[in-house]
Design a protein around this motif. Structure first.
Motif, PDB file in Angstrom:
ATOM      1  N   ALA A 103       0.998  -1.118  -0.023  1.00  0.00           N
ATOM      2  CA  ALA A 103      -0.089   0.038   0.243  1.00  0.00           C
ATOM      3  C   ALA A 103       0.725   1.245   0.068  1.00  0.00           C
ATOM      4  CB  ALA A 103      -0.866  -0.108   1.136  1.00  0.00           C
ATOM      5  N   VAL A 104       2.119   1.119   0.580  1.00  0.00           N
ATOM      6  CA  VAL A 104       2.927   2.583   0.755  1.00  0.00           C
ATOM      7  C   VAL A 104       4.231   2.283  -0.199  1.00  0.00           C
ATOM      8  CG1 VAL A 104       1.953   2.947   2.932  1.00  0.00           C
ATOM      9  CG2 VAL A 104       3.675   1.334   2.837  1.00  0.00           C
ATOM     10  N   THR A 105       4.322   1.603  -1.163  1.00  0.00           N
ATOM     11  CA  THR A 105       5.665   1.230  -1.926  1.00  0.00           C
ATOM     12  C   THR A 105       5.416   0.872  -3.526  1.00  0.00           C
ATOM     13  OG1 THR A 105       5.685  -0.972  -1.558  1.00  0.00           O
ATOM     14  CG2 THR A 105       6.712   0.334   0.089  1.00  0.00           C
ATOM     15  N   ARG A 106       6.327   1.052  -4.129  1.00  0.00           N
ATOM     16  CA  ARG A 106       6.141   0.487  -5.456  1.00  0.00           C
ATOM     17  C   ARG A 106       6.779  -0.697  -5.370  1.00  0.00           C
ATOM     18  NH1 ARG A 106       5.261   5.489  -8.588  1.00  0.00           N
ATOM     19  NH2 ARG A 106       6.629   6.933  -7.555  1.00  0.00           N
ATOM     20  N   LEU A 107       6.152  -1.764  -5.647  1.00  0.00           N
ATOM     21  CA  LEU A 107       6.595  -3.299  -5.243  1.00  0.00           C
ATOM     22  C   LEU A 107       6.522  -4.376  -6.541  1.00  0.00           C
ATOM     23  CD1 LEU A 107       5.486  -5.139  -2.278  1.00  0.00           C
ATOM     24  CD2 LEU A 107       5.038  -6.411  -4.429  1.00  0.00           C
ATOM     25  N   LYS A 108       7.660  -4.957  -6.433  1.00  0.00           N
ATOM     26  CA  LYS A 108       7.544  -6.036  -7.428  1.00  0.00           C
ATOM     27  C   LYS A 108       7.836  -7.431  -6.967  1.00  0.00           C
ATOM     28  CE  LYS A 108      10.978  -5.647 -10.339  1.00  0.00           C
ATOM     29  NZ  LYS A 108      11.926  -5.001 -11.246  1.00  0.00           N
ATOM     30  N   MET A 109       7.037  -8.411  -7.381  1.00  0.00           N
ATOM     31  CA  MET A 109       7.406  -9.863  -6.663  1.00  0.00           C
ATOM     32  C   MET A 109       7.578 -10.706  -7.749  1.00  0.00           C
ATOM     33  SD  MET A 109       4.934 -12.321  -4.335  1.00  0.00           S
ATOM     34  CE  MET A 109       3.777 -12.626  -5.402  1.00  0.00           C
ATOM     35  N   GLY A 127      -0.741  -0.251  -3.773  1.00  0.00           N
ATOM     36  CA  GLY A 127      -1.852  -1.158  -3.658  1.00  0.00           C
ATOM     37  C   GLY A 127      -2.582  -1.439  -4.917  1.00  0.00           C
ATOM     38  N   HIS A 128      -2.106  -0.722  -6.009  1.00  0.00           N
ATOM     39  CA  HIS A 128      -2.956  -0.922  -7.397  1.00  0.00           C
ATOM     40  C   HIS A 128      -2.096  -2.285  -8.203  1.00  0.00           C
ATOM     41  CE1 HIS A 128      -5.818   2.034  -6.297  1.00  0.00           C
ATOM     42  NE2 HIS A 128      -4.592   2.969  -6.423  1.00  0.00           N
ATOM     43  N   VAL A 129      -2.607  -3.283  -8.532  1.00  0.00           N
ATOM     44  CA  VAL A 129      -1.746  -4.335  -9.301  1.00  0.00           C
ATOM     45  C   VAL A 129      -1.680  -3.408 -10.686  1.00  0.00           C
ATOM     46  CG1 VAL A 129      -1.864  -6.308 -10.185  1.00  0.00           C
ATOM     47  CG2 VAL A 129      -2.839  -6.129  -8.074  1.00  0.00           C
ATOM     48  N   MET A 130      -0.491  -3.371 -11.158  1.00  0.00           N
ATOM     49  CA  MET A 130      -0.263  -2.781 -12.523  1.00  0.00           C
ATOM     50  C   MET A 130      -0.074  -3.803 -13.605  1.00  0.00           C
ATOM     51  SD  MET A 130      -0.105   0.097 -11.067  1.00  0.00           S
ATOM     52  CE  MET A 130       0.439   1.421 -12.453  1.00  0.00           C
ATOM     53  N   THR A 131       0.954  -4.788 -13.456  1.00  0.00           N
ATOM     54  CA  THR A 131       0.893  -5.938 -14.314  1.00  0.00           C
ATOM     55  C   THR A 131       1.191  -7.280 -13.519  1.00  0.00           C
ATOM     56  OG1 THR A 131       3.266  -5.787 -14.098  1.00  0.00           O
ATOM     57  CG2 THR A 131       2.263  -4.536 -15.952  1.00  0.00           C
ATOM     58  N   LYS A 132       0.697  -8.331 -14.160  1.00  0.00           N
ATOM     59  CA  LYS A 132       1.015  -9.605 -13.725  1.00  0.00           C
ATOM     60  C   LYS A 132       1.397 -10.467 -14.918  1.00  0.00           C
ATOM     61  CE  LYS A 132      -1.455 -13.422 -11.254  1.00  0.00           C
ATOM     62  NZ  LYS A 132      -2.783 -13.930 -10.783  1.00  0.00           N
ATOM     63  N   GLU A 133       2.489 -11.164 -14.980  1.00  0.00           N
ATOM     64  CA  GLU A 133       2.700 -11.892 -16.199  1.00  0.00           C
ATOM     65  C   GLU A 133       3.622 -13.122 -15.701  1.00  0.00           C
ATOM     66  OE1 GLU A 133       6.775  -9.323 -17.412  1.00  0.00           O
ATOM     67  OE2 GLU A 133       4.583  -8.604 -17.695  1.00  0.00           O
ATOM     68  N   MET A 134       3.665 -14.060 -16.370  1.00  0.00           N
ATOM     69  CA  MET A 134       4.515 -15.189 -16.382  1.00  0.00           C
ATOM     70  C   MET A 134       5.798 -15.044 -16.670  1.00  0.00           C
ATOM     71  SD  MET A 134       2.210 -17.296 -15.331  1.00  0.00           S
ATOM     72  CE  MET A 134       2.822 -19.199 -15.534  1.00  0.00           C
ATOM     73  N   THR A 135       6.796 -15.536 -15.998  1.00  0.00           N
ATOM     74  CA  THR A 135       8.177 -15.095 -16.057  1.00  0.00           C
ATOM     75  C   THR A 135       9.051 -16.465 -15.856  1.00  0.00           C
ATOM     76  OG1 THR A 135      10.037 -13.856 -15.671  1.00  0.00           O
ATOM     77  CG2 THR A 135       8.501 -14.266 -13.989  1.00  0.00           C
ATOM     78  N   GLY A 136      10.070 -16.686 -16.406  1.00  0.00           N
ATOM     79  CA  GLY A 136      11.264 -17.614 -16.157  1.00  0.00           C
ATOM     80  C   GLY A 136      11.653 -17.014 -14.892  1.00  0.00           C
ATOM     81  N   ALA A 137      11.855 -18.003 -13.646  1.00  0.00           N
ATOM     82  CA  ALA A 137      12.721 -17.498 -12.318  1.00  0.00           C
ATOM     83  C   ALA A 137      13.253 -18.656 -11.643  1.00  0.00           C
ATOM     84  CB  ALA A 137      11.574 -16.921 -11.561  1.00  0.00           C
TER      85      ALA A 137
END
Ligand code: ADP
Ligand code: MG
Length: 579
Positions: A103-109, A127-137
């Motif tokens: 809610a209080v940061t720019r976050l990437k998981m 708190g807003h979902v910007m993108t959601k994608e599949m990725t190699g990890a």
């Protein structure tokens, strides 16, 4: 009008409770990593964590379907019913942290489970979902958090400088790493590795990795249990103190705590052997959780023990047991023998310090011999010494400096007379200083000292401290002082040198307001007092040994140099290639 708060507003308010500053984010993320079964965690920060935090683990990861759910308030994979609440064995369970952080940061998981062929990547801003994608990890989870409190400027204003926030993080991650020796933890600050632990499960290695400083190299293990209170950890010997409490770190049932009760236990454990400063004590205390109250606020470290006396007792006994039993002697390091003397000489490996084994009841020895060391620094517990001082035989005296002695187990020792002298001096002066009964000797011809300086405003204090050490010193006109009595076992020369150096050292800018300073000045001044290269007669050698045997720590000079060097029969035979 009463209105339901918009979800975003509610999340921001709730975030304030969990997320106070960057270190709170790190705490939550690292705890999640542990809960996810990770055995390796990397924490990487920039600008005190304000602009950048990365936490990478090799834990179980989150499935693509659940990735977004993890950020919902009260979303937790750890409990689902009231019964579960009573049997929590994870660090988190409220399901609040990720919602609050996002809610209080720019976050990437980025996260991937072992069973999945692809991972997922989620970007959430405020708190807003910007993108959601599949990725190699790789297997595990990485959080990258940028711009902490970017959308709550009022909170951002309360953050301290980058350095101060960074220090809070280093402090937290260090302590976290100390309590998880089975987990490899690496901390990177502004692209520089602060420390990295191996996760090999060895507590002492782990401490040394977290604190590479040499002060932490020779710690002694405490392992004691009484009345269901288990005290485990590592402590320094009483001569090795720090001027702050930084080296005192306590965990109770795995939780980092501050506690006056633990402080008291430590003090009692070292008895009167700490003259100044704080010994290093990293203690892991385990108690029945029903016997403590912990303040449940996530950021508080307070703890209340129901039975404080028992806790003090267990800590004190655990420490006393090791502090009074272990004294160490330095082993001989085989010198390189010059090539012209020996062909094909293989240098010996460095010998490690050994711990002593034989028990001597020092108190009785001291009583019998009417020790001259002040009563209140005489130790009451038995000490392990490697040999009985009474059984030592003088085998020689070399370079007008080293007494060579043999014990009954075919070991040879070299004793540095100057180092020994310094040790004796030091203990005598400190002993006198701490005791009401001074061991002094009147002198026939008083010593008159001229000081170059008027000792500024500190004159009375300085004279007072010198008198407390067993001297009788008074004013004798302009910048002159007269000494009528000196501590026992000190020559006139030594006494004069000592007082002169002592006064010089004070005038060099020290103040006399606490024991740390006084200890430091005494230590410094001892060195000067015994500098002369005086050859000892056989009687004097015997006497030196006798007085040394009564010292609390006969094996080191006050500056930490060895007084004894050991050479075993094995070492000698090895050098002669008989072994
Ligand atoms: P809590 O830890 O109280 O359950 P959090 O908000 O901290 O709540 O996390 C929500 C959920 O997200 C956790 O219950 C867990 O299922 C999942 N999770 C969070 N971090 C990780 C991680 N590093 N690895 C795997 N799962 C995670
Ligand atoms: Mg959590």
């Amino acid at each position: 009008m009463i209105k339901l708060l918009d979800k975003n507003v509610a999340d921001k308010i709730a975030a304030g409770e969990v997320i106070e500053r960057p270190v709170s984010i790190i705490k939550e993320l690292m705890e999640n990593s542990i809960d996810a079964g990770a055995n390796s965690i990397v924490v990487d920060i920039k600008n005190g964590g304000k602009s950048y935090i990365r936490v990478t683990d090799n834990g179980e990861g989150i499935s693509t379907e659940e990735a977004e759910t993890a950020f919902l308030r009260h979303a937790t994979g750890k409990i689902s019913s009231l019964e579960d609440l009573n049997a929590i064995n994870t660090l988190g369970f409220r399901g609040e942290a990720l919602a609050s952080i996002s809610a209080v940061t720019r976050l990437k998981m980025i996260t991937k489970r072992e069973v999945d062929s692809e991972g997922s990547k989620l970007v959430i801003n405020g708190g807003h979902v910007m993108t959601k994608e599949m990725t190699g990890a790789p297997n595990g989870t990485t959080f990258v958090i940028e711009d902490v409190f970017y959308n709550t400027p009022a909170r951002k204003k309360f953050l301290k400088t980058d350095g101060a926030e960074g220090n809070k993080i280093i402090d937290f991650v260090s302590k976290f790493a100390l309590s998880y020796p089975m987990i490899s933890i690496k901390l990177i600050n502004n692209n520089i590795t602060v420390f990295a632990t191996t996760g090999d499960g060895n507590y002492l290695n782990n401490i040394n990795n977290v604190f590479p400083n040499k002060d932490y190299k020779n710690l002694m293990e405490v392992n004691y249990e009484e009345n269901g209170i288990k005290v485990f950890g590592y402590v320094s010997n009483p001569g090795q103190t720090k001027t702050t409490k930084q080296g005192q770190i306590f965990f109770v049932n795995g939780r980092i705590v501050d506690s006056k009760v633990i402080d008291k236990g430590i003090k009692a454990g070292y008895k009167e052997r700490i003259f100044s400063g704080y010994p290093i004590c990293i203690l892991f205390i385990t108690v029945n959780s029903k016997t403590i109250d912990v303040n449940i606020h996530p950021n508080k470290k307070e703890i209340r023990f129901h039975d404080e006396k028992e806790v003090i007792n267990a800590i004190s006994k655990g420490i006393t047991e090791v502090v009074f039993k272990q004294q160490s002697i330095h082993e001989f390091e085989m010198p390189r023998i010059r090539e012209e003397n020996v062909i094909d000489y293989e240098p010996m490996p460095e010998f490690k310090e050994i711990l002593n084994t034989e028990q001597v009841d020092i108190k009785n020895v001291l009583k019998e011999k009417k020790s001259e060391i002040a009563e209140n620094i005489i130790i009451s517990a038995p000490i392990n010494r490697p040999f009985d001082f009474n059984e030592l035989k003088i085998a020689g005296y070399i370079l007008s400096t080293y007494i060579v002695v043999e014990d009954t187990d075919e070991n040879t020792y070299f004793i540095d007379q100057h180092a020994a002298h310094e040790r004796i001096f030091y203990e005598k002066l400190i002993g006198n200083y701490l005791s009401d009964e001074k061991l002094s000797q009147p002198i026939l011809t008083p010593i008159v000292l001229e000081t170059s300086n008027a000792m500024d405003g500190l004159r009375d204090e300085i004279l007072n401290v010198i008198n407390k050490m067993g001297f009788d010193i008074g004013e004798f006109g302009n910048n002159s002082y007269i000494i009528r009595e000196i501590p026992g076992n000190m020559t006139l020369n030594e006494a004069e040198n000592f007082v002169n150096t002592f006064i010089d050292n004070v005038i060099d800018g020290e103040t006399m307001d606490n024991n740390v300073v006084i200890d430091k000045i005494i230590t410094k001044s001892c060195k000067n007092a015994v500098k002369g290269n005086n050859k000892l007669s056989e009687m004097e050698q015997n006497e030196l040994l006798d007085v040394l045997s009564k010292c609390i720590n006969p094996f080191n000079c006050p500056h930490g140099r060895p007084t004894f060097i050991k050479l075993s029969k094995y070492d000698i035979e090895k050098a002669f290639h008989r072994r």
